[in-house]
Design an enzyme around this catalytic site. Sequence first.
Site, PDB file in Angstrom:
ATOM      1  N   ARG A   1       0.821  -1.221   0.000  1.00  0.00           N
ATOM      2  CA  ARG A   1       0.000   0.000   0.000  1.00  0.00           C
ATOM      3  C   ARG A   1       0.853   1.268   0.000  1.00  0.00           C
ATOM      4  O   ARG A   1       0.422   2.289  -0.539  1.00  0.00           O
ATOM      5  CB  ARG A   1      -0.936  -0.006   1.205  1.00  0.00           C
ATOM      6  CG  ARG A   1      -2.061  -0.995   0.994  1.00  0.00           C
ATOM      7  CD  ARG A   1      -2.943  -1.087   2.191  1.00  0.00           C
ATOM      8  NE  ARG A   1      -4.149  -1.824   1.870  1.00  0.00           N
ATOM      9  CZ  ARG A   1      -4.964  -2.338   2.773  1.00  0.00           C
ATOM     10  NH1 ARG A   1      -4.703  -2.183   4.070  1.00  0.00           N
ATOM     11  NH2 ARG A   1      -6.044  -2.983   2.407  1.00  0.00           N
TER      12      ARG A   1
ATOM     13  N   LYS B   1     -18.699 -18.670  -0.369  1.00  0.00           N
ATOM     14  CA  LYS B   1     -20.160 -18.644  -0.244  1.00  0.00           C
ATOM     15  C   LYS B   1     -20.877 -17.872  -1.342  1.00  0.00           C
ATOM     16  O   LYS B   1     -20.438 -16.804  -1.733  1.00  0.00           O
ATOM     17  CB  LYS B   1     -20.536 -18.000   1.093  1.00  0.00           C
ATOM     18  CG  LYS B   1     -20.148 -18.837   2.275  1.00  0.00           C
ATOM     19  CD  LYS B   1     -20.514 -18.131   3.554  1.00  0.00           C
ATOM     20  CE  LYS B   1     -20.266 -19.028   4.749  1.00  0.00           C
ATOM     21  NZ  LYS B   1     -20.455 -18.292   5.993  1.00  0.00           N
TER      22      LYS B   1
END
Length: 395
Positions: free
Chosen positions: A35, A197
Amino acid sequence: MRTLINQNFLNRRAVVRVDFNVPIDDQFQVTDSTRISAAKETIDYILNQGGSCVLISHLGRPKGKDPKLSLSHIVSKVEEILQVPVNFFDDCVGAAAEQAASSIVSGNVILMENLRFYKEETAGDLDFAEGLSKLGDCYVNDAFGTAHRAHASTTIMAQFFKEEKFFGRLLEKEVNAIEKVMKSGEKPVLAILGGSKVSSKITIIENLLDKIDHLIIGGGMVYTFVKAKGGGVGRSICEDDYCDYALELLEKAKAKGVQVHLPVDVIIAEDFSNDANQKICKVDEIPNDWEGLDAGPQTLKNFEDIVMQSKTILWNGPLGVFEFENFSSGTVTLGEYIGKSTVAGAFSLVGGGDSVAAVKQFGLEDKMSYISTGGGAMMESLEGKTLPGITALME
Ligand code: AMP
């Protein structure tokens, strides 16, 4: 979009909202500086034009002032990456902070203390935001990782700058990469959605159906679809509550002309561990006490064809439990196919948590057109939401 290009920063002091929320170990050493490196282009650009930078960022989730989460720990890493001396000031608002910020001259960088030492930051407090705006004479937001939050430094403070607010280079690149997939992608457009999921990806899938030609579904999500179609999934991860939805989704995709590709074979395991016994099995014939943990060889062959035909590729979520070396080959192989297709001219965007982790873990970074730096912000963009940090810069 007001970008940095063609802006003159000579003798101007830019408050730059960066995302320096980097992981730090017990010895206060930065363990992944991606970052910081990602913000370098913006900072260099301003400095090279004769401007100065007041860097503001959060680090972690402190409750009040917490020395462990002081940005002072990362100063030497920031200096190493930027290759310029970096001053540090142990506060981020108020008269003393303004004084410290205004004391820097062209070519200088000052890093202010962790914004989240103030609860006003996440609360999006107007006065706090106004205080931050006094640190410079223009505002540059380069923190894509927090662009989905309406915090004081990421969104609210933009209103204190009329025209003098800009997309940093990183933010600009992230927005362009997403637009390339969602709006202007060369066809055929392919989305590969994996991960654990279906429930966590519903909004993304719904939003993508209007924009893509092919959808590959992989990872643990597969078994909800397979069970919905009447297949045997054994002990594989499966969301029974979402079986009806899975069928509905397949119908919707068909109606919109999107071709959905599911695995035909998978690698199954006797238990959820790296060393578990494994074998290859048809995706809908998994024995009762086995579970699917990776894509099978025929599946990968099928996926290779689709990836190679595609001109725009979005990848979110692994094809299997890639954290277990013995079940990582589907994810690695898919990454290699995407790399091959990219070399052949496709545009590839990898975004959202675990697929980015997988790409880094397997050294595939250089093979992708763009790897997003923002997990939540990327997911919300794929869901079709306009991020508040981006809206604030456009006003
Ligand atoms: P997500 O955060 O939803 O993108 O899911 C990422 C996680 O999905 C990773 O930690 C993978 O290990 C996990 N995953 C992928 N395939 C499977 C699978 N077949 N069974 C269980 N977990 C899986």
